[in-house]
Write a protein that holds these residues in place. Structure first.
Motif, PDB file in Angstrom:
ATOM      1  N   LYS A 154      -6.184  -2.390   6.926  1.00  0.00           N
ATOM      2  CA  LYS A 154      -6.517  -2.911   5.590  1.00  0.00           C
ATOM      3  C   LYS A 154      -5.581  -4.055   5.203  1.00  0.00           C
ATOM      4  CE  LYS A 154      -8.589   1.259   3.599  1.00  0.00           C
ATOM      5  NZ  LYS A 154      -8.413   2.368   2.605  1.00  0.00           N
ATOM      6  N   LEU A 155      -4.292  -3.903   5.495  1.00  0.00           N
ATOM      7  CA  LEU A 155      -3.326  -4.952   5.166  1.00  0.00           C
ATOM      8  C   LEU A 155      -3.602  -6.206   5.991  1.00  0.00           C
ATOM      9  CD1 LEU A 155      -0.078  -2.798   4.892  1.00  0.00           C
ATOM     10  CD2 LEU A 155      -1.261  -3.963   3.011  1.00  0.00           C
ATOM     11  N   GLN A 156      -3.935  -6.000   7.254  1.00  0.00           N
ATOM     12  CA  GLN A 156      -4.274  -7.137   8.120  1.00  0.00           C
ATOM     13  C   GLN A 156      -5.495  -7.871   7.579  1.00  0.00           C
ATOM     14  OE1 GLN A 156      -4.259  -6.721  12.580  1.00  0.00           O
ATOM     15  NE2 GLN A 156      -6.451  -7.053  12.349  1.00  0.00           N
ATOM     16  N   GLU A 157      -6.515  -7.111   7.190  1.00  0.00           N
ATOM     17  CA  GLU A 157      -7.739  -7.706   6.650  1.00  0.00           C
ATOM     18  C   GLU A 157      -7.475  -8.430   5.339  1.00  0.00           C
ATOM     19  OE1 GLU A 157     -12.253  -6.287   5.316  1.00  0.00           O
ATOM     20  OE2 GLU A 157     -10.872  -4.868   6.224  1.00  0.00           O
ATOM     21  N   ALA A 158      -6.484  -7.927   4.578  1.00  0.00           N
ATOM     22  CA  ALA A 158      -6.167  -8.537   3.284  1.00  0.00           C
ATOM     23  C   ALA A 158      -5.337  -9.811   3.427  1.00  0.00           C
ATOM     24  CB  ALA A 158      -5.412  -7.528   2.419  1.00  0.00           C
ATOM     25  N   HIS A 199       0.871  -1.174   0.000  1.00  0.00           N
ATOM     26  CA  HIS A 199       0.000   0.000   0.000  1.00  0.00           C
ATOM     27  C   HIS A 199       0.906   1.221   0.000  1.00  0.00           C
ATOM     28  CE1 HIS A 199      -3.905   2.078   1.092  1.00  0.00           C
ATOM     29  NE2 HIS A 199      -3.009   3.040   1.141  1.00  0.00           N
ATOM     30  N   GLU A 248      -5.206   3.136   9.600  1.00  0.00           N
ATOM     31  CA  GLU A 248      -6.184   2.709   8.579  1.00  0.00           C
ATOM     32  C   GLU A 248      -5.536   1.738   7.592  1.00  0.00           C
ATOM     33  OE1 GLU A 248      -8.128   4.648   4.569  1.00  0.00           O
ATOM     34  OE2 GLU A 248      -7.649   5.996   6.220  1.00  0.00           O
ATOM     35  N   THR A 249      -4.342   2.074   7.141  1.00  0.00           N
ATOM     36  CA  THR A 249      -3.643   1.239   6.160  1.00  0.00           C
ATOM     37  C   THR A 249      -3.243  -0.102   6.762  1.00  0.00           C
ATOM     38  OG1 THR A 249      -2.805   3.220   5.061  1.00  0.00           O
ATOM     39  CG2 THR A 249      -1.671   1.151   4.594  1.00  0.00           C
ATOM     40  N   SER A 250      -2.773  -0.084   8.006  1.00  0.00           N
ATOM     41  CA  SER A 250      -2.370  -1.326   8.674  1.00  0.00           C
ATOM     42  C   SER A 250      -3.552  -2.271   8.837  1.00  0.00           C
ATOM     43  CB  SER A 250      -1.751  -1.013  10.036  1.00  0.00           C
ATOM     44  OG  SER A 250      -0.568  -0.240   9.893  1.00  0.00           O
TER      45      SER A 250
END
Length: 231
Positions: free
Chosen positions: A70-74, A45, A66-68
């Motif tokens: 999203k990466l965790q969810e991905a 990201h 927010e980005t972290s």
């Protein structure tokens, strides 16, 4: 057969030159273990660098969290922040996510400890040199002291990093300046130098100075690969 590998989340964009270097190094280092016919699973990201230049700590913290998430969810099993300065968000973000952020200071401290170094000069931009996010971990986890250039030299160091190095410009003037700073830090007792900007190792090579240098990007990339490949 390629071993099982864990997916790594990468937060880049500060700068994109730095992100490319991280991506390249992680793949190169991994290929030494798994072969050239495979590559590690990475989720990148890339954040707009203007966020960092605004120097609004609240906005920076919010964006990295927010980005972290999203990466965790991905599906990322750990996160690497692809630059030194954004590690300022670590204390805010790490408690709020369920996967580890692989801290650049831990990669640096482990290498320094292995070399028997006790007092490191820290070079980078102003937030990296004057912040506590690297010195704090070095002292707490590795009992390593950190010193930075004299106060009147910090603006020039920041200028070279932000206006030249992060934009892919590597001038002779910048090289002379940072070599001089290394000599001054050595005279004040530093037994090693942290090249605390991803682009600094592209400007200063070990052969340029007679004191051990710690290229944080390379050490951090190796830490990332060790995580990816360890079951």
């Amino acid at each position: 057969m390629t071993p099982d590998m864990k997916t790594l989340g990468m937060i880049g964009g500060t700068s994109w030159h730095s992100t490319i270097e991280y991506y390249k190094l992680i793949n190169q280092l991994a290929s030494k273990k798994i072969g050239d016919w495979a590559n590690p699973p990475l989720i990148i990201h890339s954040i707009n660098i203007e966020l960092m230049r605004e120097q609004n700590r609240e906005k920076i913290n919010a964006k990295y969290l927010e980005t972290s998430l999203k990466l965790q969810e991905a599906g990322a099993k750990a996160i690497v922040i692809c630059a030194n300065t954004p590690h300022m968000v670590y204390d805010h973000v790490q408690p709020k996510i369920d996967i580890p952020i692989l801290h650049i200071a831990d990669a640096t401290g482990s290498a320094a400890q292995g070399l028997g170094l006790k007092k490191l000069g820290l070079l980078g931009n102003k937030p990296t040199m004057t912040g506590d996010f690297i010195p704090k971990i070095l002292k707490k986890n590795y009992d390593i002291a950190t010193i930075i250039p004299e106060k009147d030299c910090i603006p020039q160091a920041h200028e070279y990093v932000s206006k030249e190095l992060t934009q892919g410009i590597f001038s002779d003037a910048a090289k002379r300046f940072f070599i001089e700073q290394i000599e001054l830090l050595k005279a004040r007792g530093a037994d090693g130098i942290i090249l605390g900007c991803t682009e600094l190792p592209l400007l200063i090579q070990q052969d340029d100075v007679d004191i051990p240098t710690l290229a944080t990007t390379n050490l951090h990339a190796q830490m990332a690969v060790d995580f990816i490949l360890n079951p």
